[in-house]
Design an enzyme around this catalytic site. Structure first.
Site, PDB file in Angstrom:
ATOM      1  N   THR A  31       0.823  -1.172  -0.058  1.00 43.73           N
ATOM      2  CA  THR A  31       0.050  -0.066  -0.078  1.00 43.73           C
ATOM      3  C   THR A  31       1.038   1.394  -0.049  1.00 43.73           C
ATOM      4  OG1 THR A  31      -1.660  -1.371   1.382  1.00 43.73           O
ATOM      5  CG2 THR A  31      -1.971   1.202   1.218  1.00 43.73           C
ATOM      6  N   ASP A  83       2.251   4.642   6.892  1.00 44.82           N
ATOM      7  CA  ASP A  83       2.616   3.246   6.923  1.00 44.82           C
ATOM      8  C   ASP A  83       1.187   2.330   6.856  1.00 44.82           C
ATOM      9  OD1 ASP A  83       4.864   1.440   9.176  1.00 44.82           O
ATOM     10  OD2 ASP A  83       4.098   0.835   7.075  1.00 44.82           O
ATOM     11  N   ALA A  85      -0.735  -1.709   7.307  1.00 41.36           N
ATOM     12  CA  ALA A  85      -0.929  -2.602   8.708  1.00 41.36           C
ATOM     13  C   ALA A  85      -1.524  -3.762   8.156  1.00 41.36           C
ATOM     14  CB  ALA A  85      -1.854  -1.862   9.477  1.00 41.36           C
ATOM     15  N   LYS A  96       1.168  -5.301  12.794  1.00 40.55           N
ATOM     16  CA  LYS A  96       2.154  -5.217  11.514  1.00 40.55           C
ATOM     17  C   LYS A  96       3.185  -6.006  11.711  1.00 40.55           C
ATOM     18  CE  LYS A  96       3.705  -0.921  10.760  1.00 40.55           C
ATOM     19  NZ  LYS A  96       3.465  -1.197   9.493  1.00 40.55           N
ATOM     20  N   GLU A 105       9.948   0.018  11.127  1.00 42.67           N
ATOM     21  CA  GLU A 105       8.585   0.734  11.085  1.00 42.67           C
ATOM     22  C   GLU A 105       8.366   1.144  12.627  1.00 42.67           C
ATOM     23  OE1 GLU A 105       6.349  -2.529   9.569  1.00 42.67           O
ATOM     24  OE2 GLU A 105       6.242  -1.835   7.587  1.00 42.67           O
ATOM     25  N   LYS A 123      -8.317  -5.015   6.028  1.00 42.21           N
ATOM     26  CA  LYS A 123      -7.441  -5.131   7.296  1.00 42.21           C
ATOM     27  C   LYS A 123      -8.399  -4.709   8.277  1.00 42.21           C
ATOM     28  CE  LYS A 123      -4.135  -5.581   4.395  1.00 42.21           C
ATOM     29  NZ  LYS A 123      -2.716  -4.858   4.298  1.00 42.21           N
TER      30      LYS A 123
END
Ligand code: DER
Length: 224
Positions: A31, A83, A85, A96, A105, A123
């Site tokens: 992503t 970020d 997940a 994560k 991260e 998610k």
């Protein structure tokens, strides 16, 4: 592939929160790829930012898309981190580490004033745990470390990369820990972190400000 469209929409939307002069935590995963691609386009149009990558893979994308890089020797507090997940619960607690970058991260994300998580809608979960919890461990004695973690209620599985164990960017192994249901993530994180040999867990708790969810026909921005 519908999921890719959702990732692309979430990744592009996140770039709207990046302003001139910011230092950005650059996350990892497919992503984040779409966020990096869009960010590179805006940098070409004059956006003045620098990023700290949370994996060698993201560092490669930064070079590919022309996103300027910096590192913690220059700054220890970032303005914003973006970020991915693997799981997001209603309290914005995360699992994560699916991509194996959880240590860098977590270092980048905890050094940032604000954290935006970008996901496809698959998610979103009511409760953490269906996704096996990644735990980064020192290579030496990992079998003993795994035994101690198993006493917390799971059978750790050494993550493989083909026929060899997966080795993280930090030279460590990853144990994927299928807890199935995680009722008290804070307690579990503390318990796992206190096992000798454990470097970090994939539980990212109480650090997420915004979740951008790619859906079939739209992008939804969830605030904590
Ligand atoms: O490994 C990670 O923590 C990544 O951020 C991962 O959880 C997100 O993966 P995806 O964006 O490729 O689904």
């Amino acid at each position: 592939e519908q999921i890719d469209v959702q990732k692309k929409m979430a990744g592009k939307k996140a770039v709207d929160y990046i302003k001139d002069g910011m230092t950005i935590g650059l996350g990892s995963g497919s992503t984040v790829y779409w966020m990096m691609k869009r960010l590179g386009e805006l940098v070409k149009e004059g956006l003045d930012i620098k990023g700290i990558p949370s994996s060698l893979r993201t560092e490669g994308w930064a070079k590919q898309f022309g996103v300027p890089l910096t590192d913690f020797s220059n700054t220890q507090q970032l303005d914003l981190a973006i970020d991915g997940a693997d799981e997001v619960d209603p309290q914005f607690n995360l699992i994560k580490g699916g991509g194996g970058s959880l240590v860098r991260e977590k270092i980048v994300n905890t050094a940032s004033k604000k954290l935006i998580i970008i996901i496809d809608e698959s998610k979103l979960v009511d409760q953490l745990g269906a996704f096996s919890l990644p735990v980064e461990v020192v290579q030496f004695g990992y079998e003993a470390t795994a035994l101690q973690i198993s006493k917390l209620g799971c059978e750790p599985v050494l993550r493989m990369n083909g026929k060899e164990p997966f080795v993280s960017n930090n030279g460590n192994f990853i144990l994927d820990c299928p807890f199935r249901v995680i009722n008290h993530p804070e307690q579990l994180n503390d318990d796992i972190k206190s096992v000798v040999g454990v470097v970090e867990t994939g539980l990212f708790l109480g650090m997420t400000d915004l979740v951008i969810v790619g859906k079939d026909a739209c992008v939804e921005v969830l605030e904590n």
